[in-house]
Design a protein around this motif. Structure first.
Motif, short mmCIF file in Angstrom:
data_model
loop_
_atom_site.label_atom_id
_atom_site.label_comp_id
_atom_site.label_asym_id
_atom_site.label_seq_id
_atom_site.Cartn_x
_atom_site.Cartn_y
_atom_site.Cartn_z
N ARG A 167 0.83 -1.21 0.00
CA ARG A 167 0.00 0.00 0.00
C ARG A 167 0.86 1.25 0.00
NH1 ARG A 167 -2.04 1.13 5.62
NH2 ARG A 167 0.15 1.77 5.66
N ASP A 168 1.87 1.26 0.87
CA ASP A 168 2.75 2.44 0.95
C ASP A 168 3.51 2.66 -0.35
OD1 ASP A 168 1.86 2.79 3.51
OD2 ASP A 168 3.67 1.99 4.48
N ALA A 181 -4.80 3.15 -3.03
CA ALA A 181 -3.58 2.42 -2.73
C ALA A 181 -3.88 1.16 -1.92
CB ALA A 181 -2.60 3.30 -1.95
N PHE A 182 -4.78 1.28 -0.96
CA PHE A 182 -5.16 0.15 -0.11
C PHE A 182 -5.81 -0.97 -0.93
CE2 PHE A 182 -8.64 -1.67 2.58
CZ PHE A 182 -7.84 -2.42 3.43
N ILE A 183 -6.74 -0.61 -1.80
CA ILE A 183 -7.44 -1.62 -2.58
C ILE A 183 -6.52 -2.26 -3.62
CG2 ILE A 183 -9.33 -2.03 -4.21
CD1 ILE A 183 -10.16 -1.70 -1.26
N ARG A 184 -5.69 -1.46 -4.27
CA ARG A 184 -4.76 -2.02 -5.25
C ARG A 184 -3.78 -2.98 -4.57
NH1 ARG A 184 -4.78 0.32 -10.35
NH2 ARG A 184 -6.08 2.19 -10.52
N ALA A 185 -3.34 -2.63 -3.38
CA ALA A 185 -2.45 -3.53 -2.63
C ALA A 185 -3.16 -4.84 -2.32
CB ALA A 185 -1.99 -2.86 -1.34
N ARG A 186 -4.41 -4.76 -1.92
CA ARG A 186 -5.18 -5.97 -1.64
C ARG A 186 -5.33 -6.84 -2.89
NH1 ARG A 186 -10.50 -5.56 2.09
NH2 ARG A 186 -9.44 -5.69 4.12
N GLY A 214 1.76 8.32 -5.75
CA GLY A 214 0.68 9.25 -6.00
C GLY A 214 -0.74 8.72 -5.90
N TYR A 215 -0.92 7.46 -5.57
CA TYR A 215 -2.28 6.91 -5.41
C TYR A 215 -2.82 7.35 -4.05
CZ TYR A 215 -1.12 3.92 -9.40
OH TYR A 215 -0.75 3.45 -10.64
N ASP A 216 -4.10 7.71 -4.01
CA ASP A 216 -4.65 8.16 -2.74
C ASP A 216 -4.86 6.97 -1.79
OD1 ASP A 216 -7.16 6.88 -3.18
OD2 ASP A 216 -7.98 8.67 -4.15
N GLY A 217 -5.22 7.27 -0.53
CA GLY A 217 -5.27 6.25 0.51
C GLY A 217 -6.10 5.03 0.18
N GLU A 218 -7.37 5.22 -0.21
CA GLU A 218 -8.24 4.09 -0.48
C GLU A 218 -7.80 3.34 -1.74
OE1 GLU A 218 -12.96 2.97 -0.59
OE2 GLU A 218 -12.34 4.94 -1.32
#
Length: 212
Positions: free
Chosen positions: A142-143, A155-160, A149-153
């Motif tokens: 996620r980090d 980045a979180f979903i793409r990481a998942r 440049g991906y926003d919080g949500e």
């Protein structure tokens, strides 16, 4: 490589058996037969040594089990976190860094990861370790997205999606050769980043595959 404690010299009378031998056999047994088969007597019989050899290197069976978990953490989790944190000019290169773990079992051993997950079904302590490892791996990925440049949500979903997709491959025991998967590399990169990879990006990872 397995980390060994200072007492790694063979026990007297067991010249051919080292601490690393015990750990390696225990890892193989965990992967092939499960945690219940990781027993001092059984391992000693396979190594052809007495129980005294075991207690030369380990305080108890639990000490050995703790070493197996330490090895799992120092390989599988550390590899993903390190590559997600590695400097990359673009998010595509960042994702390719993480892909190295999926393409080289010397970095990430899926059989060991699956064996530890099965172990967690029988141990609350191991379950907590698995949960923390998943959180650490996901947080690092996620980090990585957030640095690019991906926003919080997002980045979180793409990481998942990236992480759970790969773990799903292992859980489903899909028998797809690495070569077959990398033939879809550009499409995977588009799905995980929303960007179009360059021919140089694909060529860079193919060189990694060829050098394994």
């Amino acid at each position: 490589m397995i980390m060994t404690a200072p007492r790694d010299e063979p026990a007297l009378g067991n010249i051919k058996v080292t601490r690393a031998d015990w750990i390696n056999l225990a890892l193989q047994t965990l992967i092939s037969d499960g945690i219940e088969s990781v027993r001092v007597l059984t391992l000693g019989q396979k190594l052809g040594v007495s129980r005294s050899s075991f207690y030369w290197y380990f305080e108890s069976r639990q000490d050995l089990l703790d070493q197996l978990l330490a090895h799992w953490h120092e390989t599988n989790t550390k590899a993903i976190v390190e590559r997600a944190q590695r400097s990359a000019e673009t998010i595509i290169m960042g994702v390719l860094n993480v892909f190295e773990c999926w393409a080289d079992e010397r970095l990430f051993d899926p059989r060991l990861d699956f064996a530890v997950r099965e172990w967690a079904r029988r141990s609350d302590d191991v379950r907590r370790m698995i949960d923390k490892a998943d959180d650490d791996r996901l947080s690092a990925i996620r980090d990585m997205y957030r640095r690019h440049g991906y926003d919080g949500e997002d980045a979180f979903i793409r990481a998942r999606v990236l992480y759970y997709m790969q773990i799903g491959y292992y859980v489903l025991d899909l028998k797809e050769p690495v070569e077959a998967r990398v033939s879809h590399l550009a499409a995977y990169l588009r799905a995980f980043t929303g960007l179009e990879p360059s021919e140089a990006d694909v060529a860079h990872f193919m060189r990694f595959i060829a050098a394994r």
